[in-house]
Design a protein around this motif. Structure first.
Motif, PDB file in Angstrom:
ATOM      1  N   LEU A 204      -6.959  17.986  -4.956  1.00 21.16           N
ATOM      2  CA  LEU A 204      -5.979  17.361  -4.752  1.00 21.16           C
ATOM      3  C   LEU A 204      -4.873  18.378  -3.604  1.00 21.16           C
ATOM      4  CD1 LEU A 204      -4.232  14.721  -5.463  1.00 21.16           C
ATOM      5  CD2 LEU A 204      -3.191  16.162  -7.202  1.00 21.16           C
ATOM      6  N   ALA A 205      -4.908  19.628  -4.174  1.00 22.36           N
ATOM      7  CA  ALA A 205      -4.170  20.541  -3.490  1.00 22.36           C
ATOM      8  C   ALA A 205      -4.555  20.582  -1.977  1.00 22.36           C
ATOM      9  CB  ALA A 205      -4.176  21.871  -3.843  1.00 22.36           C
ATOM     10  N   ILE A 206      -6.006  20.893  -1.847  1.00 19.14           N
ATOM     11  CA  ILE A 206      -6.599  21.423  -0.560  1.00 19.14           C
ATOM     12  C   ILE A 206      -6.542  20.066   0.321  1.00 19.14           C
ATOM     13  CG2 ILE A 206      -8.618  21.866   0.889  1.00 19.14           C
ATOM     14  CD1 ILE A 206      -9.269  23.683  -1.535  1.00 19.14           C
TER      15      ILE A 206
ATOM     16  N   GLY B 221       4.189   9.124   5.527  1.00 17.71           N
ATOM     17  CA  GLY B 221       4.220  10.075   4.471  1.00 17.71           C
ATOM     18  C   GLY B 221       5.334   9.961   3.296  1.00 17.71           C
ATOM     19  N   THR B 222       5.004  10.598   2.037  1.00 18.43           N
ATOM     20  CA  THR B 222       6.176  10.235   1.003  1.00 18.43           C
ATOM     21  C   THR B 222       6.941  11.573   0.796  1.00 18.43           C
ATOM     22  OG1 THR B 222       4.376  11.164  -0.731  1.00 18.43           O
ATOM     23  CG2 THR B 222       4.481   8.778  -0.254  1.00 18.43           C
ATOM     24  N   GLY B 223       6.494  12.661   1.082  1.00 20.11           N
ATOM     25  CA  GLY B 223       7.390  13.743   1.001  1.00 20.11           C
ATOM     26  C   GLY B 223       7.022  14.438  -0.499  1.00 20.11           C
ATOM     27  N   LEU B 224       5.754  14.177  -0.836  1.00 19.77           N
ATOM     28  CA  LEU B 224       5.300  14.684  -2.031  1.00 19.77           C
ATOM     29  C   LEU B 224       4.190  15.548  -1.735  1.00 19.77           C
ATOM     30  CD1 LEU B 224       6.047  11.710  -4.317  1.00 19.77           C
ATOM     31  CD2 LEU B 224       7.261  13.536  -4.169  1.00 19.77           C
ATOM     32  N   GLY B 225       3.397  15.431  -0.886  1.00 18.79           N
ATOM     33  CA  GLY B 225       1.999  16.149  -0.570  1.00 18.79           C
ATOM     34  C   GLY B 225       2.315  17.566  -0.868  1.00 18.79           C
ATOM     35  N   LEU B 226       3.085  18.440  -0.108  1.00 12.86           N
ATOM     36  CA  LEU B 226       3.154  19.824  -0.274  1.00 12.86           C
ATOM     37  C   LEU B 226       3.707  20.055  -1.638  1.00 12.86           C
ATOM     38  CD1 LEU B 226       4.825  21.049   3.098  1.00 12.86           C
ATOM     39  CD2 LEU B 226       2.348  20.980   2.175  1.00 12.86           C
ATOM     40  N   SER B 227       4.397  19.486  -2.360  1.00 17.39           N
ATOM     41  CA  SER B 227       5.013  19.607  -3.672  1.00 17.39           C
ATOM     42  C   SER B 227       3.797  19.451  -4.744  1.00 17.39           C
ATOM     43  CB  SER B 227       6.023  18.607  -4.208  1.00 17.39           C
ATOM     44  OG  SER B 227       6.531  19.029  -5.385  1.00 17.39           O
ATOM     45  N   ILE B 228       2.829  18.481  -4.623  1.00 24.32           N
ATOM     46  CA  ILE B 228       1.659  18.344  -5.271  1.00 24.32           C
ATOM     47  C   ILE B 228       0.943  19.449  -5.151  1.00 24.32           C
ATOM     48  CG2 ILE B 228      -0.374  17.182  -5.642  1.00 24.32           C
ATOM     49  CD1 ILE B 228       1.226  14.435  -4.885  1.00 24.32           C
TER      50      ILE B 228
ATOM     51  N   GLU C 132       0.919  -1.329   0.073  1.00 25.80           N
ATOM     52  CA  GLU C 132       0.022  -0.047   0.070  1.00 25.80           C
ATOM     53  C   GLU C 132       0.886   1.172   0.283  1.00 25.80           C
ATOM     54  OE1 GLU C 132      -3.585   2.030   2.577  1.00 25.80           O
ATOM     55  OE2 GLU C 132      -2.780   0.190   3.179  1.00 25.80           O
ATOM     56  N   ARG C 133       1.827   1.244   0.853  1.00 24.19           N
ATOM     57  CA  ARG C 133       2.801   2.061   0.682  1.00 24.19           C
ATOM     58  C   ARG C 133       3.585   2.485  -0.564  1.00 24.19           C
ATOM     59  NH1 ARG C 133       8.407   2.349   4.292  1.00 24.19           N
ATOM     60  NH2 ARG C 133       9.355   4.493   3.493  1.00 24.19           N
ATOM     61  N   GLU C 134       3.821   1.428  -1.386  1.00 27.68           N
ATOM     62  CA  GLU C 134       4.557   1.510  -2.794  1.00 27.68           C
ATOM     63  C   GLU C 134       3.274   2.131  -3.405  1.00 27.68           C
ATOM     64  OE1 GLU C 134       7.834   0.332  -5.026  1.00 27.68           O
ATOM     65  OE2 GLU C 134       7.611   0.161  -2.932  1.00 27.68           O
ATOM     66  N   SER C 135       2.387   1.597  -3.391  1.00 19.79           N
ATOM     67  CA  SER C 135       1.065   2.264  -4.312  1.00 19.79           C
ATOM     68  C   SER C 135       0.901   3.648  -4.238  1.00 19.79           C
ATOM     69  CB  SER C 135      -0.170   1.461  -4.155  1.00 19.79           C
ATOM     70  OG  SER C 135      -1.101   2.011  -4.700  1.00 19.79           O
ATOM     71  N   LYS C 136       0.963   4.142  -2.831  1.00 22.22           N
ATOM     72  CA  LYS C 136       0.688   5.534  -2.354  1.00 22.22           C
ATOM     73  C   LYS C 136       1.924   6.340  -3.276  1.00 22.22           C
ATOM     74  CE  LYS C 136      -0.434   9.388  -0.311  1.00 22.22           C
ATOM     75  NZ  LYS C 136      -1.573  10.169  -0.822  1.00 22.22           N
TER      76      LYS C 136
ATOM     77  N   ILE D  32       3.428   5.703  -5.805  1.00 25.64           N
ATOM     78  CA  ILE D  32       3.345   5.705  -7.207  1.00 25.64           C
ATOM     79  C   ILE D  32       2.310   6.447  -7.651  1.00 25.64           C
ATOM     80  CG2 ILE D  32       2.680   4.154  -9.313  1.00 25.64           C
ATOM     81  CD1 ILE D  32       4.508   1.869  -7.997  1.00 25.64           C
ATOM     82  N   ASP D  33       1.263   6.544  -7.032  1.00 27.44           N
ATOM     83  CA  ASP D  33       0.232   7.400  -7.232  1.00 27.44           C
ATOM     84  C   ASP D  33       0.641   8.962  -6.926  1.00 27.44           C
ATOM     85  OD1 ASP D  33      -1.468   5.264  -7.666  1.00 27.44           O
ATOM     86  OD2 ASP D  33      -2.490   5.386  -5.455  1.00 27.44           O
ATOM     87  N   ASP D  34       1.275   9.162  -5.972  1.00 32.85           N
ATOM     88  CA  ASP D  34       1.993  10.766  -5.754  1.00 32.85           C
ATOM     89  C   ASP D  34       2.765  10.909  -7.146  1.00 32.85           C
ATOM     90  OD1 ASP D  34       0.409  10.889  -3.671  1.00 32.85           O
ATOM     91  OD2 ASP D  34       2.050  10.758  -2.204  1.00 32.85           O
ATOM     92  N   LEU D  35       3.475   9.969  -7.648  1.00 32.54           N
ATOM     93  CA  LEU D  35       4.433  10.352  -8.749  1.00 32.54           C
ATOM     94  C   LEU D  35       3.691  10.695  -9.963  1.00 32.54           C
ATOM     95  CD1 LEU D  35       7.473   7.942  -8.039  1.00 32.54           C
ATOM     96  CD2 LEU D  35       7.386  10.279  -7.873  1.00 32.54           C
ATOM     97  N   LEU D  36       2.629   9.771 -10.139  1.00 34.47           N
ATOM     98  CA  LEU D  36       1.640  10.028 -11.286  1.00 34.47           C
ATOM     99  C   LEU D  36       1.053  11.406 -11.297  1.00 34.47           C
ATOM    100  CD1 LEU D  36       0.411   6.710 -11.635  1.00 34.47           C
ATOM    101  CD2 LEU D  36       2.024   7.436 -13.061  1.00 34.47           C
ATOM    102  N   ALA D  37       0.609  11.795  -9.943  1.00 35.27           N
ATOM    103  CA  ALA D  37       0.029  13.065  -9.994  1.00 35.27           C
ATOM    104  C   ALA D  37       1.013  14.145 -10.108  1.00 35.27           C
ATOM    105  CB  ALA D  37      -0.595  13.230  -8.127  1.00 35.27           C
ATOM    106  N   LEU D  38       2.054  13.993  -9.652  1.00 38.86           N
ATOM    107  CA  LEU D  38       3.174  15.092 -10.108  1.00 38.86           C
ATOM    108  C   LEU D  38       3.300  15.219 -11.579  1.00 38.86           C
ATOM    109  CD1 LEU D  38       5.946  14.847  -7.400  1.00 38.86           C
ATOM    110  CD2 LEU D  38       4.668  16.629  -7.630  1.00 38.86           C
ATOM    111  N   VAL D  39       3.651  14.115 -12.268  1.00 39.74           N
ATOM    112  CA  VAL D  39       3.788  14.026 -13.624  1.00 39.74           C
ATOM    113  C   VAL D  39       2.654  14.895 -14.171  1.00 39.74           C
ATOM    114  CG1 VAL D  39       3.774  12.496 -15.618  1.00 39.74           C
ATOM    115  CG2 VAL D  39       5.073  11.889 -13.827  1.00 39.74           C
ATOM    116  N   LYS D  40       1.480  14.475 -14.006  1.00 39.41           N
ATOM    117  CA  LYS D  40       0.106  15.243 -14.370  1.00 39.41           C
ATOM    118  C   LYS D  40       0.222  16.583 -14.293  1.00 39.41           C
ATOM    119  CE  LYS D  40      -2.855  11.214 -14.046  1.00 39.41           C
ATOM    120  NZ  LYS D  40      -4.110  10.837 -13.716  1.00 39.41           N
ATOM    121  N   LEU D  41       0.775  17.044 -12.971  1.00 34.28           N
ATOM    122  CA  LEU D  41       0.667  18.382 -12.682  1.00 34.28           C
ATOM    123  C   LEU D  41       1.942  19.096 -13.372  1.00 34.28           C
ATOM    124  CD1 LEU D  41      -0.070  18.280  -8.878  1.00 34.28           C
ATOM    125  CD2 LEU D  41      -1.365  19.348 -10.786  1.00 34.28           C
ATOM    126  N   ASP D  42       2.932  18.496 -13.705  1.00 34.57           N
ATOM    127  CA  ASP D  42       4.229  19.273 -14.630  1.00 34.57           C
ATOM    128  C   ASP D  42       3.623  19.575 -16.069  1.00 34.57           C
ATOM    129  OD1 ASP D  42       5.683  19.091 -12.596  1.00 34.57           O
ATOM    130  OD2 ASP D  42       6.781  17.248 -12.847  1.00 34.57           O
TER     131      ASP D  42
END
Length: 488
Positions: free
Chosen positions: A381-383, A447-454, A311-315, A317-327
């Motif tokens: 996603l941001a809020i 935490g993944t450390g990607l939340g605030l960046s997203i 589940e942690r790995e999936s989280k 990957i999901d955050d990384l995909l969200a970052l790619v979309k936002l980029d």
């Protein structure tokens, strides 16, 4: 000589290639500009000088003829020449003036009859012209015909009392000498221009070489950078333009190095974050494989740990995909008019169970109805990340306060918590990817450390801004500001 169609195409292609390369060359353009800057003023100067010479020569010749005719008119009046009184001296004077100026003199009486014609062509005939009529009205005339190369002058012959016009003297003289002198001056001017043009071509060619030399050095430096020598900064300060270009390039190169370092760090962090759960799963699976007759309780415990790591790995990957979309560019934005009050309430409703599980009180305060043009998915996603972080990094029996307000241009979402807070040193880095203020605590809460960046990326894509205010031990407040109208 016969040229086949294929050869003709090659020849035309080569000619077109060199033509394009030549005309696009900065050195060629500078050379051409310098040549034109020297030749065009020379041509203009030549034209002005020739025009002025012609005008001055014609004016001087006209004035000279008028003076001679004035004397002649006085002699004709005194000798009563118009009364058919023959005078050898007058006749000799007319012939002499005609020969000197290579012209024709006609004496006309008040009946418009030609009394004397030095060419002996129209003697006794009648002449009526505008200049003669004007001269009988006591008005001197002069006319220059550049095309036919002659000057025509008329002067009145006054009576003895200088009251009445008795006749007219009309003289036409050739201006061939003026034209010949003008042609000679033009030839000399053309020779001077040709010599000056040749000199300018040589000077412009070498000037072009000197001018473009710094740009060639810049080109070599840029080529070296593209080949991998990233430490080579441009230091070409020969001209203001090359200095500005060097500074702009060095700034861009510095930015590229920062991006390269950021990319390498990002890849390293991603590898580390993805490898950690995999390593845990490998250890758990190897432990199960090494043991025989594993108790069902231990088996279930290990499988539960494996599920959490997956589940942690999936989280991650999901955050990384969200970052790619936002980029991606703003063309991927699905902008619609949304009720922000309802949007925030839906987000909080989904997160309230997580807050309740952590014994965190969640409060929502809306000051007014807010409608704005936003991308619902990205803003959610941001809020969500801001509120979820406020819950995760809070104190026991703490609180999270979310408020919504707006003015005539933007709306504000504020997420405040009673958590541990963030010191100033870390506040400058919290929006970086995989950055954690407290890595050990982050591991515990997943935490993944990607939340605030997203969250920041989503806000920026809405042309908005996000700020953080925090004091260690006193909680943290994030303020999001987004325009009500989306600006493309």
């Amino acid at each position: 000589m016969c040229i086949r169609s294929g050869e003709l195409v090659i020849i035309l292609g080569v000619r077109k290639y060199f033509k394009i390369r030549i005309f696009r060359s900065l050195r060629f353009r500078i050379t051409l500009l310098l040549i034109l800057a020297g030749i065009i003023p020379g041509i203009i100067t030549k034209t002005v000088i020739l025009k002025n010479y012609e005008k001055l020569a014609v004016d001087m010749r006209t004035a000279e003829i008028q003076n001679q005719c004035t004397i002649l008119c006085n002699q004709l009046s005194t000798a009563d020449y118009l009364q058919r009184v023959t005078s050898e001296s007058i006749q000799l004077e007319l012939t002499q003036i005609s020969n000197i100026y290579n012209g024709r003199i006609m004496v006309i009486d008040d009946g418009f009859h030609i009394v004397e014609d030095t060419y002996h062509i129209d003697s006794g005939k009648t002449i009526v012209s505008e200049d003669v009529i004007r001269c009988f009205q006591n008005e001197r005339t002069s006319h220059y015909d550049a095309e036919n190369r002659y000057i025509e002058v008329t002067l009145p012959i006054m009576d003895s009392e200088a009251k009445n016009v008795q006749g007219v003297v009309l003289i036409s003289i050739s201006t061939d000498t003026i034209a010949d002198n003008k042609a000679m001056l033009s030839g000399k001017a053309n020779l001077v221009l040709a010599m000056a043009g040749l000199l300018l071509i040589v000077l412009a060619f070498f000037s072009g070489l000197l001018i473009v030399r710094p740009f060639k050095r810049i080109t070599r430096s840029i080529g070296a950078v593209t080949e991998g020598y990233e430490d080579d900064y441009l230091k070409e300060y020969s001209y203001t333009e090359t200095r500005m270009l060097s500074e702009a390039f060095n700034k861009m190169l510095g930015r590229m190095k920062v991006l390269s370092d950021s990319r390498n760090e990002f890849v390293s962090n991603v590898s580390h974050e993805l490898k950690t759960p995999l390593a845990s799963m490998k250890v758990l699976s190897d432990s199960l494989l090494c043991q025989q007759d594993v108790p069902i309780e231990l088996y279930q415990e290990f499988m539960n740990d494996l599920s959490q790591e997956i589940e942690r790995e999936s989280k991650i990957i999901d955050d990384l995909l969200a970052l790619v979309k936002l980029d991606k560019t703003a063309s991927g934005m699905n902008i619609r008019a949304e009720n922000i009050n309802a949007l925030v309430e839906r987000i909080l409703k989904r997160l309230r169970p997580i807050a309740a599980a952590n014994n965190i009180e969640m409060i929502f305060e809306s000051f007014r109805p807010v409608n704005a043009e936003v991308d619902e998915v990205k803003l959610t996603l941001a809020i969500s990340n801001l509120v979820e972080n406020a819950i995760k990094y809070n104190k026991e029996n703490g609180w999270v306060h979310v408020s919504l307000n707006a003015d005539h241009k933007v709306f504000y979402v504020e997420v405040a918590d009673s958590g541990v807070g963030i010191d100033k040193e870390n506040q400058a880095h919290i929006f970086e990817r995989f950055y954690r203020v407290d890595k050990s605590h982050s591991r515990e809460i997943g935490g993944t450390g990607l939340g605030l960046s997203i969250a920041r990326s989503a806000v920026v894509m809405h042309r908005g801004a996000i700020k953080v205010f925090s004091q260690p031990g006193e909680g943290t407040t994030f303020t999001v500001r987004i325009p009500l109208k989306y600006v493309v």
